[in-house]
Design a protein around this motif. Structure first.
Motif, PDB file in Angstrom:
ATOM      1  N   ALA A 348      79.680  33.947  43.166  1.00  0.00           N
ATOM      2  CA  ALA A 348      81.007  33.995  42.550  1.00  0.00           C
ATOM      3  C   ALA A 348      81.529  32.587  42.286  1.00  0.00           C
ATOM      4  CB  ALA A 348      81.969  34.758  43.462  1.00  0.00           C
ATOM      5  N   MET A 349      81.396  31.723  43.285  1.00  0.00           N
ATOM      6  CA  MET A 349      81.879  30.347  43.146  1.00  0.00           C
ATOM      7  C   MET A 349      81.144  29.637  42.000  1.00  0.00           C
ATOM      8  SD  MET A 349      82.241  27.473  46.127  1.00  0.00           S
ATOM      9  CE  MET A 349      80.451  27.299  46.351  1.00  0.00           C
ATOM     10  N   ARG A 350      79.824  29.872  41.910  1.00  0.00           N
ATOM     11  CA  ARG A 350      79.027  29.251  40.849  1.00  0.00           C
ATOM     12  C   ARG A 350      79.474  29.757  39.468  1.00  0.00           C
ATOM     13  NH1 ARG A 350      74.074  30.827  42.450  1.00  0.00           N
ATOM     14  NH2 ARG A 350      74.369  29.556  44.302  1.00  0.00           N
ATOM     15  N   ALA A 351      79.781  31.042  39.382  1.00  0.00           N
ATOM     16  CA  ALA A 351      80.229  31.604  38.101  1.00  0.00           C
ATOM     17  C   ALA A 351      81.571  30.997  37.690  1.00  0.00           C
ATOM     18  CB  ALA A 351      80.344  33.120  38.204  1.00  0.00           C
ATOM     19  N   TYR A 352      82.498  30.868  38.631  1.00  0.00           N
ATOM     20  CA  TYR A 352      83.797  30.269  38.321  1.00  0.00           C
ATOM     21  C   TYR A 352      83.634  28.803  37.915  1.00  0.00           C
ATOM     22  CZ  TYR A 352      86.024  34.376  40.458  1.00  0.00           C
ATOM     23  OH  TYR A 352      86.437  35.657  40.766  1.00  0.00           O
ATOM     24  N   GLU A 353      82.727  28.098  38.583  1.00  0.00           N
ATOM     25  CA  GLU A 353      82.485  26.688  38.238  1.00  0.00           C
ATOM     26  C   GLU A 353      81.912  26.569  36.824  1.00  0.00           C
ATOM     27  OE1 GLU A 353      81.628  24.799  42.686  1.00  0.00           O
ATOM     28  OE2 GLU A 353      79.962  25.551  41.464  1.00  0.00           O
ATOM     29  N   LYS A 375      89.670  28.775  46.685  1.00  0.00           N
ATOM     30  CA  LYS A 375      90.009  29.884  47.589  1.00  0.00           C
ATOM     31  C   LYS A 375      88.741  30.391  48.305  1.00  0.00           C
ATOM     32  CE  LYS A 375      92.575  34.232  47.811  1.00  0.00           C
ATOM     33  NZ  LYS A 375      91.606  34.903  48.672  1.00  0.00           N
ATOM     34  N   ILE A 376      87.641  30.487  47.544  1.00  0.00           N
ATOM     35  CA  ILE A 376      86.396  30.934  48.169  1.00  0.00           C
ATOM     36  C   ILE A 376      85.935  29.901  49.208  1.00  0.00           C
ATOM     37  CG2 ILE A 376      83.932  31.373  47.754  1.00  0.00           C
ATOM     38  CD1 ILE A 376      84.722  32.519  45.030  1.00  0.00           C
ATOM     39  N   LYS A 377      86.054  28.619  48.871  1.00  0.00           N
ATOM     40  CA  LYS A 377      85.664  27.580  49.816  1.00  0.00           C
ATOM     41  C   LYS A 377      86.514  27.646  51.094  1.00  0.00           C
ATOM     42  CE  LYS A 377      83.925  24.116  46.524  1.00  0.00           C
ATOM     43  NZ  LYS A 377      84.148  22.776  45.937  1.00  0.00           N
ATOM     44  N   ASP A 378      87.810  27.856  50.923  1.00  0.00           N
ATOM     45  CA  ASP A 378      88.707  27.942  52.088  1.00  0.00           C
ATOM     46  C   ASP A 378      88.384  29.168  52.947  1.00  0.00           C
ATOM     47  OD1 ASP A 378      89.975  25.678  51.257  1.00  0.00           O
ATOM     48  OD2 ASP A 378      91.658  26.718  50.288  1.00  0.00           O
TER      49      ASP A 378
END
Length: 382
Positions: A348-353, A375-378
């Motif tokens: 998910a984080m990769r897709a948002y990036e 938010k995902i990182k936190d």
């Protein structure tokens, strides 16, 4: 009524401000004379060299061309119909002869037969050869010419799929003939209109014709529309009938409305993604035009998916959005949502990036995409 007047004024301003009619003199062998044409091309016709356009042929072009062309330009500007080529035939001095029929079979006769052949065998092939025309062809007429355009409906393979008959002055057997053809027609749109202050004989026939059509067994491959406008006359109904006809013919082309969202998408038990794909396949089949899926339609479908928590449908939706709109964030946002809701935060984080690097669109901004990543990182302490 005020709304109709404002729409007509807007259309006139639109056409005068942004488009310009081409005037041509067409030499007809069938008629052994030249005919004056008015032609309106879509706004970006010269730039969109790979695009094809439906043709709307307007009889009585002396006075019908401008209201039809204005409405077409207005509707297509708001993507409620495809951009189209509008062609008017001037008939001020010839319309009686052009629409002549015999009194035995009530079929085109003498100059009327020649005019019929001129349209089918000369003018339409010329337009196909000269301009980038699509499969869909529509013809428009008023009183005498509204009766005449029906003769094209009776051909085995009609060159027109849409018929706009404004206050038609039907020949005696015409109503029965039309109803018989439409009962088994495929992919035909037929619109007719009268009004409370129309000529008595025309109004009576139009209402009787509508009753005949209502009594027929339903034909899902034929689309029939009828209006009886209150307080309009034989002439003023034209300004109300043209936009109504275009709305009916291009109902499937328009963006997903709030009503469709509430009444169709939200309660849909089958795939919402499939609904979007099928909708565009259907319009391509109906109108012969392949088009890019609108961003607003993606948003309507994705909102319904989220409301109903059909998270698995966000993956194919995201891939389709990337294919249709590769330069914007939309598709990567849907993929990010899919991975986030199905327990794959790293993907998910990769897709948002990946989406962050692309152009902003609608509600999606770089700040919004960055917030999704942070938010995902936190949440996972990365």
């Amino acid at each position: 009524m005020k709304k109709s007047i404002l729409l007509i004024m807007a259309c006139c301003l639109t056409i005068s401000g942004y488009t310009q009619a081409i005037y041509e003199s067409f030499r007809s062998i069938k008629l052994d004379q030249s005919r004056e044409l008015k032609i309106q091309l879509p706004r970006n016709y010269k730039k969109n060299v790979d695009k094809t356009y439906p043709v709307i042929l307007v009889l009585d072009g002396d006075y019908l061309f401008e209201p039809v062309a204005g409405n077409v330009d207005y509707f297509s500007y708001w993507e409620d119909m495809p951009e189209s080529i509008v062609v008017g035939i001037n008939q001020r001095k010839t319309r009686t002869d052009d629409c002549r029929y015999d009194l035995a079979e009530y079929l085109p006769d003498q100059k009327g037969a020649q005019f019929f052949e001129f349209i089918g065998q000369e003018l339409m092939p010329y337009l196909d050869q000269t301009y980038r025309t699509a499969q869909l062809k529509i013809i428009v007429g008023h009183d005498f010419t509204a009766n005449f355009i029906n003769y094209f409906l009776f051909k085995d393979n009609p060159i027109f799929q849409g018929f706009i008959c404004l206050s038609p002055e039907f020949a005696p057997p015409m109503k029965e003939r039309i109803a018989n053809v439409l009962s088994s027609a495929t992919d035909v749109w037929y619109y007719t209109a009268t009004a409370t202050n129309d000529a008595d004989n025309i109004k009576k026939d139009a209402i009787a014709f509508n009753e005949q059509m209502e009594a027929l067994e339903e034909n899902p491959d034929m689309h029939f529309f009828f209006d009886n406008f209150d307080e309009s006359s034989h002439y003023t109904l034209v300004g109300r009938g043209i936009p109504r006809a275009l709305e009916g013919i291009f109902e499937m082309y328009r963006p997903i409305s709030k009503k469709t969202y509430k009444e169709v998408l939200l309660p849909l038990e089958t795939s919402t993604y499939d609904y979007l794909v099928d909708m565009y396949k259907t319009t391509e089949k109906l109108y012969g035009i392949k088009r890019q899926i609108r961003v607003n339609d993606f948003i309507a479908v994705s909102t319904a998916i989220e409301k109903n928590e059909k998270w698995e449908e966000l993956e194919p939706l995201g891939k389709l959005a990337i294919k249709e709109h590769p330069d914007v964030m939309l598709g990567h946002y849907y993929l990010g949502m899919f991975y986030e809701q199905t327990g794959e935060p790293k993907k998910a984080m990769r897709a948002y990036e990946n989406g962050f690097q692309l152009a902003e669109i609608a509600f999606l901004t770089k700040d919004y995409m960055l917030d999704k990543v942070n938010k995902i990182k936190d949440d996972f302490g990365w």
